[in-house]
Enzyme design. Structure first.
Site, PDB file in Angstrom:
ATOM      1  N   HIS A 410       0.801  -1.226   0.000  1.00  7.42           N
ATOM      2  CA  HIS A 410       0.000   0.000   0.000  1.00  7.42           C
ATOM      3  C   HIS A 410       0.831   1.271   0.000  1.00  7.42           C
ATOM      4  O   HIS A 410       0.275   2.368   0.147  1.00  7.42           O
ATOM      5  CB  HIS A 410      -0.916   0.053   1.224  1.00  7.42           C
ATOM      6  CG  HIS A 410      -1.981  -0.991   1.232  1.00  7.42           C
ATOM      7  ND1 HIS A 410      -3.257  -0.765   0.760  1.00  7.42           N
ATOM      8  CD2 HIS A 410      -1.958  -2.274   1.633  1.00  7.42           C
ATOM      9  CE1 HIS A 410      -3.973  -1.868   0.893  1.00  7.42           C
ATOM     10  NE2 HIS A 410      -3.206  -2.805   1.427  1.00  7.42           N
ATOM     11  N   LYS A 605      -8.374  13.758   4.980  1.00  6.70           N
ATOM     12  CA  LYS A 605      -7.530  12.572   4.968  1.00  6.70           C
ATOM     13  C   LYS A 605      -6.511  12.717   6.090  1.00  6.70           C
ATOM     14  O   LYS A 605      -6.379  13.795   6.666  1.00  6.70           O
ATOM     15  CB  LYS A 605      -6.832  12.391   3.625  1.00  6.70           C
ATOM     16  CG  LYS A 605      -6.198  13.671   3.054  1.00  6.70           C
ATOM     17  CD  LYS A 605      -5.633  13.451   1.661  1.00  6.70           C
ATOM     18  CE  LYS A 605      -6.639  13.665   0.550  1.00  6.70           C
ATOM     19  NZ  LYS A 605      -6.836  12.503  -0.295  1.00  6.70           N
ATOM     20  N   ARG A 606      -5.773  11.636   6.384  1.00  5.07           N
ATOM     21  CA  ARG A 606      -4.720  11.744   7.372  1.00  5.07           C
ATOM     22  C   ARG A 606      -3.785  12.902   7.010  1.00  5.07           C
ATOM     23  O   ARG A 606      -3.534  13.149   5.827  1.00  5.07           O
ATOM     24  CB  ARG A 606      -3.919  10.435   7.444  1.00  5.07           C
ATOM     25  CG  ARG A 606      -4.574   9.365   8.267  1.00  5.07           C
ATOM     26  CD  ARG A 606      -4.818   9.802   9.688  1.00  5.07           C
ATOM     27  NE  ARG A 606      -3.599   9.769  10.456  1.00  5.07           N
ATOM     28  CZ  ARG A 606      -3.308   8.831  11.352  1.00  5.07           C
ATOM     29  NH1 ARG A 606      -4.158   7.859  11.617  1.00  5.07           N
ATOM     30  NH2 ARG A 606      -2.179   8.858  12.016  1.00  5.07           N
ATOM     31  N   LYS A 611       0.846  14.240   1.474  1.00  2.83           N
ATOM     32  CA  LYS A 611      -0.508  14.558   1.000  1.00  2.83           C
ATOM     33  C   LYS A 611      -0.699  16.062   0.786  1.00  2.83           C
ATOM     34  O   LYS A 611      -1.689  16.504   0.230  1.00  2.83           O
ATOM     35  CB  LYS A 611      -1.553  14.028   1.989  1.00  2.83           C
ATOM     36  CG  LYS A 611      -1.588  12.496   2.087  1.00  2.83           C
ATOM     37  CD  LYS A 611      -2.627  12.038   3.083  1.00  2.83           C
ATOM     38  CE  LYS A 611      -2.587  10.548   3.385  1.00  2.83           C
ATOM     39  NZ  LYS A 611      -3.249   9.727   2.343  1.00  2.83           N
ATOM     40  N   THR A 716      -8.657   6.548  -1.842  1.00  2.00           N
ATOM     41  CA  THR A 716      -9.988   5.975  -2.064  1.00  2.00           C
ATOM     42  C   THR A 716     -11.067   7.019  -1.833  1.00  2.00           C
ATOM     43  O   THR A 716     -12.173   6.898  -2.371  1.00  2.00           O
ATOM     44  CB  THR A 716     -10.241   4.758  -1.144  1.00  2.00           C
ATOM     45  OG1 THR A 716      -9.737   5.065   0.157  1.00  2.00           O
ATOM     46  CG2 THR A 716      -9.549   3.524  -1.678  1.00  2.00           C
ATOM     47  N   LYS A 720     -14.864   8.272  -3.649  1.00  2.00           N
ATOM     48  CA  LYS A 720     -16.118   8.527  -2.916  1.00  2.00           C
ATOM     49  C   LYS A 720     -16.702   9.880  -3.318  1.00  2.00           C
ATOM     50  O   LYS A 720     -17.905  10.007  -3.544  1.00  2.00           O
ATOM     51  CB  LYS A 720     -15.860   8.476  -1.401  1.00  2.00           C
ATOM     52  CG  LYS A 720     -15.441   7.082  -0.933  1.00  2.00           C
ATOM     53  CD  LYS A 720     -14.882   7.068   0.489  1.00  2.00           C
ATOM     54  CE  LYS A 720     -14.180   5.730   0.740  1.00  2.00           C
ATOM     55  NZ  LYS A 720     -13.355   5.734   1.963  1.00  2.00           N
TER      56      LYS A 720
END
Ligand code: 26W
Length: 872
Positions: A410, A605-606, A611, A716, A720
């Site tokens: 991952h 998100k985290r 990110k 992911t 969504k």
């Protein structure tokens, strides 16, 4: 260490039994004519009284009231909404159990090949709504509870999230369980029953993240079934002695004795499929001391010593580790991993043995999916069982192992690749360390044979990394011990093959390495979180949701409706109501008022440097400064925007926590600025969770997925948002690329450098740095304003800003200008609302590929080789 001596067994050799108690297998007996015999008592008396799933309002009402009376011991006089939730949950659980039992029975009788999904994390969220929808019982439950004086939506709100996961990896596991059951596949999950899930995030007045424990089991958990009859002993520490042959030479076998033994006790969680009877199982292990107390210490009057072992055993499953990229090296985390893999494998092996087949056929009946490297110890553990207990020769054991396991990677971030210090492994798991050394020896011998004399290669590929201390490279062990290895999106799977596992591709051949692009369950991420949109889709397509929710490609039939003005109006009205629902939620939970006529721009998100939430907040500041410099007339043409952030930072991740602090303090300033607040406002919503995502995602106009190219394996939440008609602003990374391929590049907003450029740009930053003022004046200006204290705390943010000024590993200064340009394009596109809604419809319509049903079917067919089992 506890050494309890039961007086009755003194003097007798005690052979430890690894499996403590078991259910007897329930294969049917047949009579002389081959007819099945009823197992016990009067068949009619049983069958007349066995219940089926409650389907109508009277039966549901009866079951609800009966649980109020006898399970909760309450009356209508003292039943609050929480009690009503508990009664409803217990009543739904009864229904689930009926199907769950039947599924287990039919699997046992048919003995198909099964797959097991081993994941340290299952981020399930709430269960009641999902169960009601999957069972198609939401309407009758709503009616029954209405009649008894409750509103079903209020009842649903009372449930606490089961938050046994950090983020993407854990939520993916939950989506895959939903899809496995919905596709009628014989798949079980195995995980840990943490007493505390992911921490609750609080934000201090200064804007700092604080962490509080998440005691999610405090109100009892109706969704689990304690299985005190399913328990295994798990050993730690002790000694591993090689067994010698008759000539006194050491063999591949060993005896592992002594040390600490703890018990793994099963808790089963029912996983209902959508519109099917199939209800699979998620088995979570809880650790317990093997003995309640140590009798020797007890006799000696040492009470604290006597309870010590019980404390340390229970500690194993007490808390989920809140790290998602670093944080190995902790003995307790390694203990969790072994405890869970050992108990799961023992359970899988016992079930296999009930079929009565020779051990060589194990891989014909069992596939085990390793969700990242966290369960990699399952590989040496199965070797240990096959060598030491089953007494198989090495090659036969290795053959079985390498046909049983499948490994999903991952992440390619180097700091996230698990490694464990050899001294720790040797101490905690002496037998496994021996086996790992043996695997490594045989493996490197075969590498040497294929690439004679290539010493560098041997060093690179060794399972043991040299250094002080030496470390075991778990991804390499997972790779060589598995039948297949996959990444989670096309680009990521290519990167796995060309970077971290390149040598392994050269050695083992490329066919072992594949891709399964992640997916999301449309049951939770459309039908449940956005019921109005789901209803509009059903009525427009004239297809029942029970059909299209399990065949998501049907959404394509929405495409022509993008040209239908009446449909567009309905579509847009639903988005608007979802924005109001979110605003209402924020108002009631945080007391803040939100402008629902603005564009909603969301990044949830985290928190992680890769990110790039920092890029987003610096972009917000840039926008704020630009607005401040505009004339009144210019401002009138600006499209109002509300920016939402949510996400947790690992408790020790200083830079990520500083980013949160900056967001919170920027929000404080700009939300209070009368010049701009109608045009730009900003919210950091604390304590991000699955349930919060279910409110945020349907409300977004645009969402941001802006990782440095090549760093986000898949993502992911991008799927969504798009499924719910939100547009995507992102980098050319992870699953963003495949989303763009599906919906067409004209419907997404891409920016930034591409993956192949990243290495070079980083090289430039290191060896030929250009001052940021020169390279990206707009960014330099923003950074300087922060440094100057525009948002308070002048010095506090320097370490965060310096990550950009010096080194800039995540390339913010390289992507900033194109990011700002992309945001401007979003604004421009939003001005043409008709065109925007068309894009939104087209985006949803093309999301069929991203159903987790598609993904799980790929695993079932191309990896596990299992087949659907229809449960009648
Ligand atoms: C402490 C060690 C550790 C290291 C990595 C714990 C957890 C991880 C995970 C691999 C982090 C994770 O959740 N990765 C995400 O997995 C998602 C599902 O495949 C992807 O969509 C995300 O891109 C990836 O970051």
């Amino acid at each position: 260490m506890s050494t309890f001596t039961d007086p009755k067994t003194i003097g007798k050799p005690v052979r430890p039994r690894r499996h403590v108690r078991t259910l007897t297998g329930y294969l049917p007996e047949t009579d002389a004519q081959g007819k099945e015999k009823w197992p016990r008592g009067d068949e009619k008396a049983w069958k007349d009284n066995m219940r089926d799933v409650d389907k109508d309002v009277p039966a549901i009402t009866k079951s609800f009231v009966s649980h109020v009376q006898t399970s909760l011991a309450r009356q209508p006089y003292n039943l609050d909404t929480l009690g009503a939730y508990q009664a409803a949950a217990l009543s739904v659980r009864d229904n689930l159990l009926v199907n769950w039992n039947e599924t287990a029975l039919q699997y046992t009788r048919r003995a198909p090949k099964r797959a097991y999904y081993l994941s340290l994390e299952f981020l399930m969220g709430r269960t009641l709504d999902n169960a009601l929808l999957n069972l198609d019982l939401k309407q009758p439950y709503a009616q029954a509870t209405q009649k008894l004086g409750f509103n079903i939506e209020d009842i649903l709100e009372k449930e606490r999230d089961a938050a046994l996961g950090n983020g993407g990896l854990g939520r993916l596991a939950a989506c895959y369980l939903d899809s496995s059951a919905s596709q009628e596949l014989p798949v079980w999950g195995y995980g840990l029953r943490y007493k505390y899930g992911i921490f609750q995030q609080l934000i201090s007045p200064e804007g700092n993240q604080l962490e509080a424990p998440d005691p999610w089991l405090d109100n009892q958990n109706p969704w689990e079934l304690p299985r005190l009859d399913v328990a295994y002993e798990v050993r730690f520490y002790g000694n591993a002695e090689r067994v010698r042959d008759e000539n006194g030479n050491t063999t591949d076998r060993a005896q592992w004795t002594g040390g600490q033994e703890v018990l793994a006790v099963a808790y089963d969680v029912m996983i209902p499929g959508s519109y099917t009877r199939t209800t699979n199982n998620l088995r979570l292990w809880e650790s317990k001391p093997k003995r309640g107390f140590d009798l020797n210490s007890f006799n000696a009057g040492n009470y604290e010593g006597a309870v010590e072992s019980s404390n340390s055993a229970a500690a194993i499953t007490s808390v989920l580790y809140p790290n998602d990229s670093t944080g190995f090296g902790k003995e307790l985390r390694l203990k969790q991993q072994y405890f869970w893999t050992a108990a799961s494998l023992a359970d899988i092996l016992r079930r296999f043995k009930n079929i009565g087949k020779p051990i060589q056929e194990f891989p014909d009946y069992v596939a085990v999916q390793l969700n990242d490297t966290h369960p990699t110890l399952a590989i040496p553990e199965l070797m240990r069982i096959l060598l030491d207990d089953e007494e198989l020769p090495w090659d036969a054991a290795w053959q079985i192992v390498t046909n049983t396991f499948f490994y999903t990677n991952h992440t390619v971030l180097p700091e996230a690749l698990e490694k464990w210090p050899v001294p720790l492994m040797e101490h905690l798991l002496p037998r496994h360390m021996q086996i790992i050394y043996d695997i490594n020896l045989f493996f490197l011998q075969s590498v040497e044979k294929k690439f004679p004399g290539d010493r560098d290669r041997l060093g690179r590929m060794s399972l043991i990394e040299e250094g002080f201390p030496k470390q075991v490279r778990m991804a390499f062990l997972a790779c060589i011990g598995s039948r297949k290895v996959n990444g989670v999106a096309e680009l990521h799977s290519e990167l796995v093959k060309t970077t971290i596992l390149k040598d392994f591709v050269e050695f083992e051949g490329v066919s072992k390495f594949g891709n399964v692009t992640n997916g999301i369950t449309p049951r939770r991420w459309l039908d449940q979180c956005n019921p109005e949109l789901s209803a509009l889709i059903s009525s427009t397509l004239k297809v029942d949701k029970s059909v299209w929710l399990k065949d998501l490609y049907q959404l394509e039939k929405l495409l022509p409706y993008a040209e239908d003005a009446a449909f567009r109006e309905k579509w847009a009205a639903i988005k608007q109501r979802n924005k109001e629902r979110l605003a209402h939620h924020v108002e009631t939970t945080l007391g803040l008022t939100i402008n629902t006529h603005a564009m909603f721009d969301v990044q949830i998100k985290r928190l992680h440097e890769y990110k790039r939430q920092t890029l987003n907040i610096l972009g917000v500041i840039h926008r704020y400064l630009t607005l401040k410099n505009m004339s009144k007339e210019e401002r009138e043409k600006v499209n109002p925007r509300v920016v939402f952030f949510a996400g947790k930072a690992a408790p020790a991740y200083y830079i990520a926590k500083l980013t949160i602090r900056l967001i919170v303090n920027v929000a404080r300033i700009i939300n209070a600025d009368a010049d701009t607040k109608d045009l730009l406002s900003l919210y950091f919503l604390p304590d991000y969770s699955v349930s919060l995502a279910e409110v945020l995602i349907p409300a977004s106009d645009i969402s941001q997925h802006i990782s440095t190219a090549g760093t986000e394996a898949s993502g992911t939440s991008n799927m969504k948002f798009c499924l719910n008609g939100g547009l995507l602003l992102g980098t050319v990374d992870g699953a963003n690329i495949e989303i763009a391929e599906e919906v067409g590049e004209s419907n997404v907003f891409f920016f930034g450098h591409l993956t192949p450029a990243v290495e070079d740009l980083r090289y430039q930053h290191t060896y030929h740095p250009v001052p940021i003022e020169e390279k990206c004046p707009a960014l330099a200006h923003v950074l300087n304003q922060v440094s100057a204290g525009l948002f308070g705390d002048a010095e506090v943010y320097e370490p965060l800003l310096n990550t950009i000024r010096q080194g800039d590993h995540y390339l913010l200064s390289d992507d900033f200008d194109s990011y700002i340009a992309a945001l401007a394009m979003v604004d421009e596109a939003y001005l043409d609302r008709t065109e925007w809604v068309k894009k939104s419809i087209r985006t949803s319509a093309k999301m069929g590929k991203f159903s987790s049903d598609r993904a799980i079917n790929e695993y079932a067919e191309s990896y596990w080789n299992i087949e659907a089992q229809h449960i009648s």
